[in-house]
Scaffold this motif. Structure first.
Motif, PDB file in Angstrom:
ATOM      1  N   ALA A   1      -4.216   9.102  -4.485  1.00  0.00           N
ATOM      2  CA  ALA A   1      -3.318   8.268  -4.959  1.00  0.00           C
ATOM      3  C   ALA A   1      -3.456   7.418  -3.707  1.00  0.00           C
ATOM      4  O   ALA A   1      -3.670   5.751  -3.526  1.00  0.00           O
ATOM      5  N   GLY A   2      -3.937   7.416  -2.396  1.00  0.00           N
ATOM      6  CA  GLY A   2      -4.443   6.461  -1.753  1.00  0.00           C
ATOM      7  C   GLY A   2      -5.504   6.087  -1.922  1.00  0.00           C
ATOM      8  O   GLY A   2      -5.912   4.680  -1.323  1.00  0.00           O
TER       9      GLY A   2
ATOM     10  N   TYR B   1       1.285   3.509  -2.860  1.00  0.00           N
ATOM     11  CA  TYR B   1       1.222   6.001  -2.528  1.00  0.00           C
ATOM     12  C   TYR B   1       2.323   6.111  -2.715  1.00  0.00           C
ATOM     13  O   TYR B   1       1.610   7.056  -3.119  1.00  0.00           O
ATOM     14  N   GLN B   2       3.128   6.051  -2.871  1.00  0.00           N
ATOM     15  CA  GLN B   2       4.215   6.567  -2.608  1.00  0.00           C
ATOM     16  C   GLN B   2       4.456   7.138  -4.628  1.00  0.00           C
ATOM     17  O   GLN B   2       4.364   8.111  -4.658  1.00  0.00           O
TER      18      GLN B   2
ATOM     19  N   SER C   1       2.145   6.757  -7.181  1.00  0.00           N
ATOM     20  CA  SER C   1       0.456   7.275  -7.134  1.00  0.00           C
ATOM     21  C   SER C   1       0.874   8.517  -7.078  1.00  0.00           C
ATOM     22  O   SER C   1       0.261   9.666  -7.863  1.00  0.00           O
ATOM     23  N   LYS C   2       1.393   9.103  -5.949  1.00  0.00           N
ATOM     24  CA  LYS C   2       1.535  10.487  -5.637  1.00  0.00           C
ATOM     25  C   LYS C   2       2.577  11.328  -5.634  1.00  0.00           C
ATOM     26  O   LYS C   2       1.955  12.285  -6.274  1.00  0.00           O
TER      27      LYS C   2
ATOM     28  N   PHE D   1      -5.023   8.697   4.318  1.00  0.00           N
ATOM     29  CA  PHE D   1      -3.879   9.509   3.294  1.00  0.00           C
ATOM     30  C   PHE D   1      -3.960  11.117   3.289  1.00  0.00           C
ATOM     31  O   PHE D   1      -3.229  12.176   3.744  1.00  0.00           O
TER      32      PHE D   1
ATOM     33  N   SER E   1       0.809  -1.100   0.583  1.00  0.00           N
ATOM     34  CA  SER E   1       0.205   0.075   0.015  1.00  0.00           C
ATOM     35  C   SER E   1       0.601   1.315   0.028  1.00  0.00           C
ATOM     36  O   SER E   1       0.728   2.015  -0.786  1.00  0.00           O
TER      37      SER E   1
ATOM     38  N   THR F   1      -6.249   4.999  -4.995  1.00  0.00           N
ATOM     39  CA  THR F   1      -5.165   4.027  -6.086  1.00  0.00           C
ATOM     40  C   THR F   1      -4.913   2.937  -4.883  1.00  0.00           C
ATOM     41  O   THR F   1      -4.925   1.464  -5.392  1.00  0.00           O
ATOM     42  N   ALA F   2      -3.858   3.647  -4.282  1.00  0.00           N
ATOM     43  CA  ALA F   2      -3.406   2.120  -3.241  1.00  0.00           C
ATOM     44  C   ALA F   2      -4.172   1.093  -2.566  1.00  0.00           C
ATOM     45  O   ALA F   2      -4.273   0.129  -2.699  1.00  0.00           O
TER      46      ALA F   2
ATOM     47  N   THR G   1      -8.824   4.462   2.487  1.00  0.00           N
ATOM     48  CA  THR G   1      -7.505   4.186   2.238  1.00  0.00           C
ATOM     49  C   THR G   1      -7.135   6.129   2.107  1.00  0.00           C
ATOM     50  O   THR G   1      -6.077   6.243   2.272  1.00  0.00           O
ATOM     51  N   ALA G   2      -8.400   6.178   0.986  1.00  0.00           N
ATOM     52  CA  ALA G   2      -8.256   7.347   0.076  1.00  0.00           C
ATOM     53  C   ALA G   2      -8.461   8.513   1.590  1.00  0.00           C
ATOM     54  O   ALA G   2      -7.761   9.660   1.662  1.00  0.00           O
TER      55      ALA G   2
END
Length: 393
Positions: free
Chosen positions: A198-199, A157-158, A160-161, A284, A153, A201-202, A280-281
């Motif tokens: 990004a969150g 996230y990193q 995707s961000k 983060f 995750s 997506t993860a 998760t969205a």
């Protein structure tokens, strides 16, 4: 190297030898031999000292040669760890935070799926029936799954961000990361949207990994309660429900496949996907935004203030669970009900009802647990990541 005879003695000897060359030829050869020996080893004490220095240098050189492969291996290992420092820090921190707060997760799941008078009643009942072991039933699955899920995750996230930040910068000319890193900055629409995307997506990606493990964990946590006949809606389902009792992680997985097939490992997948994507969205978004706010208010421009990290970590767990808790309750109830039926049998769907009291049972426990888990996790995560980054290449 010069000999250690005096200059006057050396000159006298040369004159005598010049006057009597034939007579003292043997003596000359002896002196020459002696001088040759003195040139090689003029003084035993100096010879010993020279030998010691040479031996020391030789030993040092040999030591360096012998340890150079080891040093190269350590250096390669450090470079590898630095490259994947996010994943390494997330894995270690997940193990620590999961193990220390698992009993609260166990109580939360029991309160979601069965009726108790409250938190203390659930704790008392669990301890009386199952002792301390009852609070750690199913801990193996989340120890493996949460570590894997969080590692994946945070990695997703990193990446995707930064990918979304680059996209926003190219298309709208807004430098999201530059804004967050600047001293005295505050969250805005772009930062919140980027971190949320990004969150999400993860969260959507990790559901594929997390669903089978979480189903196994839930089964272990409520297996004793499911085996009780009064908790079975139909008499014929009792035998199936009782088959999950007192089984380890692998045996529980096999039991699920036996009764519901391989696809049974993804029971409740759609509810799980909804929970993880939204949760998760929010998770983060809240963490990044609150850390930015707390750092700005605290006057620390490094964005790694330990107190800001601790508070932001606890806050992101509370906010995300408050939002998605009815979805998680519906998922847990549906998965619990499904474990009492075989493949092909119809399981009644569970509706998500927001603001309905029975869908929020155990919310206080869950929020308290999540606050503790994430405060421990993020404090450890940021600390380890910073220490690894500080390693010399």
């Amino acid at each position: 190297m010069p000999s250690y005879s005096s200059p006057s003695q050396h000159q006298d000897g040369q004159q005598g030898l010049a006057q009597q060359p034939q007579k003292h030829d043997t003596n000359l050869r002896k002196r020459d031999d002696t001088n040759d020996d003195e040139d090689i080893c003029p003084d035993p004490r100096l010879a010993t000292a020279a030998a010691m220095v040479a031996l020391s240098r030789s030993s040092s050189s040999a030591s360096n040669d012998s340890t150079s492969p080891s040093n190269n291996a350590v250096s390669s290992y450090q470079r590898l760890v630095k490259r994947y420092r996010v994943e390494v820090a997330a894995s270690a921190s997940s193990v620590l935070s999961t193990l220390t707060t698992f009993p609260l997760d166990s109580v939360k799941t029991r309160m979601q799926t069965y009726q108790y008078a409250g938190f203390l009643d659930c704790v008392k009942h669990t301890y009386n029936q199952e002792k301390l072991r009852g609070f750690f039933r199913g801990v193996t699955a989340p120890m493996a799954s949460i570590t894997l899920v969080r590692t994946v995750s945070f990695s997703i996230y990193q990446r995707s961000k930064y990918a979304y930040c680059d996209w926003v910068k190219r298309n709208f000319g807004v430098d999201v990361m530059g804004h967050v890193s600047s001293t005295g900055s505050y969250p805005n629409m772009w930062t919140v949207a980027t971190f949320g995307a990004a969150g999400a997506t993860a969260g959507s990606c990790i559901t594929v990994i997390a669903c089978p493990f979480e189903l196994t964990k839930l089964s272990a946590q409520v297996s004793v309660l499911m085996a009780d006949k009064k908790n079975c809606p139909k008499p014929e389902s009792h035998a199936i429900a009782a088959s999950y009792q007192n089984k380890g992680t692998l045996k529980t997985l096999r039991n699920i496949i036996k009764h519901r097939g391989v696809g049974g490992l993804y029971t409740g997948f759609r509810l799980h996907l909804m929970r993880d994507t939204l949760g998760t969205a929010t998770y983060f978004m809240t963490y990044e935004s609150s850390k930015q706010l707390l750092t700005t208010f605290g006057g620390d421009g490094t964005h790694s203030n330990p107190l800001a990290v601790l508070v932001a970590g606890g806050l992101c767990g509370i906010v995300s669970w408050a939002l998605i808790y009815p979805v998680d309750s519906a998922k847990s109830i549906y998965q619990r009900n499904s474990l009492m039926y075989s493949k092909g049998q119809t399981v009644e769907p569970v509706k998500i009802r927001f603001f309905q009291r029975n869908m929020y049972r155990g919310l206080g426990v869950s929020m308290g647990r999540s606050c503790a888990v994430n405060a421990v996790f993020f404090s450890s995560f940021e600390f380890l990541k910073k220490r690894i980054k500080a390693w010399e290449d």
